[in-house]
Design an enzyme around this catalytic site. Structure first.
Site, PDB file in Angstrom:
ATOM      1  N   GLU A  65      24.526 -45.364-117.055  1.00  0.00           N
ATOM      2  CA  GLU A  65      23.656 -46.015-118.031  1.00  0.00           C
ATOM      3  C   GLU A  65      22.439 -45.120-118.263  1.00  0.00           C
ATOM      4  O   GLU A  65      21.812 -44.653-117.320  1.00  0.00           O
ATOM      5  CB  GLU A  65      23.213 -47.387-117.528  1.00  0.00           C
ATOM      6  CG  GLU A  65      22.372 -48.155-118.540  1.00  0.00           C
ATOM      7  CD  GLU A  65      21.909 -49.507-118.024  1.00  0.00           C
ATOM      8  OE1 GLU A  65      22.009 -50.493-118.772  1.00  0.00           O
ATOM      9  OE2 GLU A  65      21.442 -49.573-116.874  1.00  0.00           O
ATOM     10  N   CYS A 111      20.400 -53.732-122.443  1.00  0.00           N
ATOM     11  CA  CYS A 111      21.318 -53.436-121.338  1.00  0.00           C
ATOM     12  C   CYS A 111      22.765 -53.342-121.798  1.00  0.00           C
ATOM     13  O   CYS A 111      23.578 -52.683-121.142  1.00  0.00           O
ATOM     14  CB  CYS A 111      21.181 -54.489-120.234  1.00  0.00           C
ATOM     15  SG  CYS A 111      21.533 -56.176-120.761  1.00  0.00           S
ATOM     16  N   GLY A 161      16.279 -53.907-113.135  1.00  0.00           N
ATOM     17  CA  GLY A 161      17.117 -52.947-112.444  1.00  0.00           C
ATOM     18  C   GLY A 161      17.830 -53.545-111.254  1.00  0.00           C
ATOM     19  O   GLY A 161      17.545 -54.664-110.816  1.00  0.00           O
ATOM     20  N   LEU A 221      22.120 -61.646-119.486  1.00  0.00           N
ATOM     21  CA  LEU A 221      23.572 -61.670-119.645  1.00  0.00           C
ATOM     22  C   LEU A 221      24.230 -61.488-118.288  1.00  0.00           C
ATOM     23  O   LEU A 221      24.164 -60.410-117.697  1.00  0.00           O
ATOM     24  CB  LEU A 221      24.021 -60.547-120.595  1.00  0.00           C
ATOM     25  CG  LEU A 221      23.209 -60.360-121.887  1.00  0.00           C
ATOM     26  CD1 LEU A 221      23.760 -59.179-122.684  1.00  0.00           C
ATOM     27  CD2 LEU A 221      23.209 -61.623-122.726  1.00  0.00           C
ATOM     28  N   PRO A 236      11.629 -57.286-117.273  1.00  0.00           N
ATOM     29  CA  PRO A 236      11.772 -55.837-117.256  1.00  0.00           C
ATOM     30  C   PRO A 236      10.705 -55.170-118.106  1.00  0.00           C
ATOM     31  O   PRO A 236      10.111 -55.792-118.992  1.00  0.00           O
ATOM     32  CB  PRO A 236      13.153 -55.628-117.888  1.00  0.00           C
ATOM     33  CG  PRO A 236      13.238 -56.744-118.896  1.00  0.00           C
ATOM     34  CD  PRO A 236      12.516 -57.920-118.266  1.00  0.00           C
ATOM     35  N   THR A 237      10.490 -53.898-117.870  1.00  0.00           N
ATOM     36  CA  THR A 237       9.566 -53.133-118.700  1.00  0.00           C
ATOM     37  C   THR A 237      10.191 -52.755-120.037  1.00  0.00           C
ATOM     38  O   THR A 237       9.493 -52.439-120.991  1.00  0.00           O
ATOM     39  CB  THR A 237       9.105 -51.869-117.956  1.00  0.00           C
ATOM     40  OG1 THR A 237       8.095 -51.226-118.705  1.00  0.00           O
ATOM     41  CG2 THR A 237      10.245 -50.911-117.725  1.00  0.00           C
ATOM     42  N   THR A 238      11.526 -52.832-120.116  1.00  0.00           N
ATOM     43  CA  THR A 238      12.228 -52.418-121.334  1.00  0.00           C
ATOM     44  C   THR A 238      12.085 -53.402-122.483  1.00  0.00           C
ATOM     45  O   THR A 238      11.959 -53.006-123.636  1.00  0.00           O
ATOM     46  CB  THR A 238      13.720 -52.212-121.022  1.00  0.00           C
ATOM     47  OG1 THR A 238      14.208 -53.367-120.335  1.00  0.00           O
ATOM     48  CG2 THR A 238      13.931 -50.986-120.158  1.00  0.00           C
ATOM     49  N   ASN A 239      12.141 -54.697-122.178  1.00  0.00           N
ATOM     50  CA  ASN A 239      12.066 -55.731-123.219  1.00  0.00           C
ATOM     51  C   ASN A 239      11.096 -56.832-122.776  1.00  0.00           C
ATOM     52  O   ASN A 239      11.483 -57.988-122.647  1.00  0.00           O
ATOM     53  CB  ASN A 239      13.449 -56.354-123.467  1.00  0.00           C
ATOM     54  CG  ASN A 239      14.526 -55.318-123.684  1.00  0.00           C
ATOM     55  OD1 ASN A 239      14.474 -54.551-124.632  1.00  0.00           O
ATOM     56  ND2 ASN A 239      15.508 -55.282-122.788  1.00  0.00           N
ATOM     57  N   GLY A 261      22.114 -56.928-114.000  1.00  0.00           N
ATOM     58  CA  GLY A 261      21.765 -55.536-113.753  1.00  0.00           C
ATOM     59  C   GLY A 261      22.208 -54.639-114.889  1.00  0.00           C
ATOM     60  O   GLY A 261      22.165 -55.031-116.053  1.00  0.00           O
TER      61      GLY A 261
END
Length: 508
Positions: free
Chosen positions: A339, A248, A197, A418, A114-117, A215
């Protein structure tokens, strides 16, 4: 060659090289593998700060100090947790049942990031893949390709220096949707490890390959009337504020038990969380909503609370840690019930833990079913009810949800993937570890089908003591010695067919 064709060809080349590396790695022993994992983890630990800076600079998401913490979590906590695991050779030997279990690597892991982490997830997935003697090829989000490339160069260099095969850790340099699709569907790809996502996870599961996917979380956090209110609110704000809400499992809604509402509000203010009401609430929604999709605008994901407020035309103190929005509904009509991937927290008030529970179920069913739920309470009976009945596979008690779910502040396996279980459309409800990336081959010795120890119906079955009596052939070949039952006759015929076939094979 355009980027799509280039990406497809790159995926093919990298999977083939990874497959060769995986075949070589499969022949190595536990000492070798643990040396590689140690070297990779230690190298990532040394580089944690620089990789955090690269991730923030490239993606524009998150807080540098928290990115450092997440990188260290993957490089140190994950490493120390997985190193004692036996993932090579015979991993279990049941002498009583005469069954031995052999660890068999899967091969090539296609790992979507992901781009988040991006950097912390790359470190984590590389360590668990190699620990299970697999090679891994990453497909990063295009907005994080540079920092993932930097991470992979560090990991791969450390692995090679420790004696690992070349190409055991790789990443796509030109990640596109088409290239990622080729990576997932390639005949030599064994398994997909997808974090991102909903569309990405659905693509992984529809690729025709085994996949572990996760997700959205949309985790609710309940403050029940018996809780230590100051500590509960401190935990919730910490979880919401950590890395500006990018994990997430981060708290997305606070559900407050009505008798402690005033105390919770006061604590939120003391912890730097600011309520946004009236017309300001409307402006905040407009600023956070993507005009085309109706979802969260990319420009607010992982950004500081004060910056998000400014985007909405609101002035708040620079040290504001979270924006809190009062809500009374859940679903498409309530934008803030989803979210949010940002330090924005929905706030609900319900009278009694049962009503709090119903609201939390609504939130999970709207987005996040099976993932994570946090409860702050000192009533063990209520906690047990949540454990048994609520539709989340991580019920976290008196801890920040964002950190508790990944195993940073709880005893759960440390992980950044997770599973939300079948409720959430995943093949697992676990925190993913190297053991999920192993096949297990079993050697089982015959224990007899009639006569002697281990025969059908004797002790050793899993029938709770209701097994049928042993089947014993009489002198004339009948089963049971007298009138055989239909079941006994079926067993006799099956045994005779088996023995006749074995005699025929031996005769050949």
């Amino acid at each position: 060659m355009d980027d799509d064709l280039k990406s497809i060809q790159e995926a093919r080349d990298r999977v083939e090289r990874a497959h060769a590396a995986a075949e070589e790695l499969a022949l190595m022993n536990q000492e070798d593998v643990d040396r590689f994992v140690t070297a990779m983890g230690e190298a990532a630990e040394r580089a944690a700060s620089g990789l955090a800076r690269s991730a923030v600079d490239e993606t524009g998401m998150g807080r540098y100090e928290d990115k450092v913490t997440k990188n260290l979590f993957s490089a140190v906590d994950v490493r120390h947790y997985i190193l004692p695991m036996k993932t090579c050779g015979v991993i279990r030997d049941d002498a009583e049942r005469r069954v031995r279990e052999l660890a068999v690597p899967m091969g090539v892991v296609a790992a979507l990031l992901p781009t988040t982490n991006p950097t912390s997830t790359a470190i984590y997935k590389a360590l668990i893949a190699v620990k299970a003697r697999n090679a891994v090829v990453f497909s990063p989000h295009p907005r994080a390709a540079g920092c993932v490339q930097e991470t992979v160069e560090i990991l791969a260099g450390a692995a090679r220096a420790a004696g690992a095969p070349a190409d055991v850790v790789q990443t796509m340099g030109t990640p596109t949707l088409e290239g990622t699709g080729e990576l997932m569907r390639h005949r030599l790809t064994a398994v997909i490890l997808a974090t991102g996502g909903g569309p990405m996870v659905r693509a992984a599961y529809s690729s025709g390959k085994p996949a572990f996917g996760v997700g959205p979380g949309n985790a609710p956090a309940i403050v029940e009337r018996s809780a230590d209110i100051a500590q509960a609110v401190a935990d919730i704000v910490l979880g919401k504020d950590f890395d500006h809400g990018l994990i997430c499992a981060a708290e997305n809604s606070l559900i407050c038990d009505e008798p402690v509402e005033s105390e919770v509000r006061a604590e939120l203010a003391a912890q730097g969380a600011l309520f946004v009401n009236g017309a300001d609430r409307d402006r905040l929604e407009i600023a956070m909503k993507d005009a085309r999709s109706g979802g969260i605008a990319g420009a607010v994901i992982g950004r500081p609370a004060a910056e998000i407020a400014l985007r909405a035309g609101l002035k708040v103190p620079e040290n504001t840690r979270a924006l809190v929005v009062e809500c009374s509904a859940v679903g498409p009509e309530e934008f803030f019930s989803r979210e949010k991937l940002s330090p924005v927290l929905a706030f609900y008030v319900e009278d009694g833990w049962e009503a709090c529970c119903e609201r939390s179920i609504e939130l999970l069913e709207y987005g996040g079913i099976g993932h994570t739920l946090a409860i702050h309470s000192n009533n063990e009976e209520i906690i047990d009810r949540f454990f048994v009945e609520k539709p989340a596979f991580r019920i976290l008690v008196n801890t920040p949800a964002a950190l508790g779910a990944i195993g940073a502040t709880t005893g759960l396996p440390p992980a950044l993937t997770l599973g939300p279980g079948t409720w959430g459309g995943s093949s697992t409800s676990d925190n993913i570890t190297p053991m999920h990336l192993l096949n297990v081959k079993r050697l089982a010795y015959g224990r007899g089908v009639a006569g002697g120890a281990g025969e059908v119906g004797e002790a050793g079955g899993d029938d709770g003591g209701t097994a049928r009596p042993p089947v014993r052939p009489s002198a004339n070949g009948d089963v049971g010695g007298e009138e055989p039952s239909a079941f006994e006759e079926e067993i006799r015929q099956t045994v005779e067919r088996f023995l006749a076939e074995r005699r025929t094979r031996r005769g050949k």
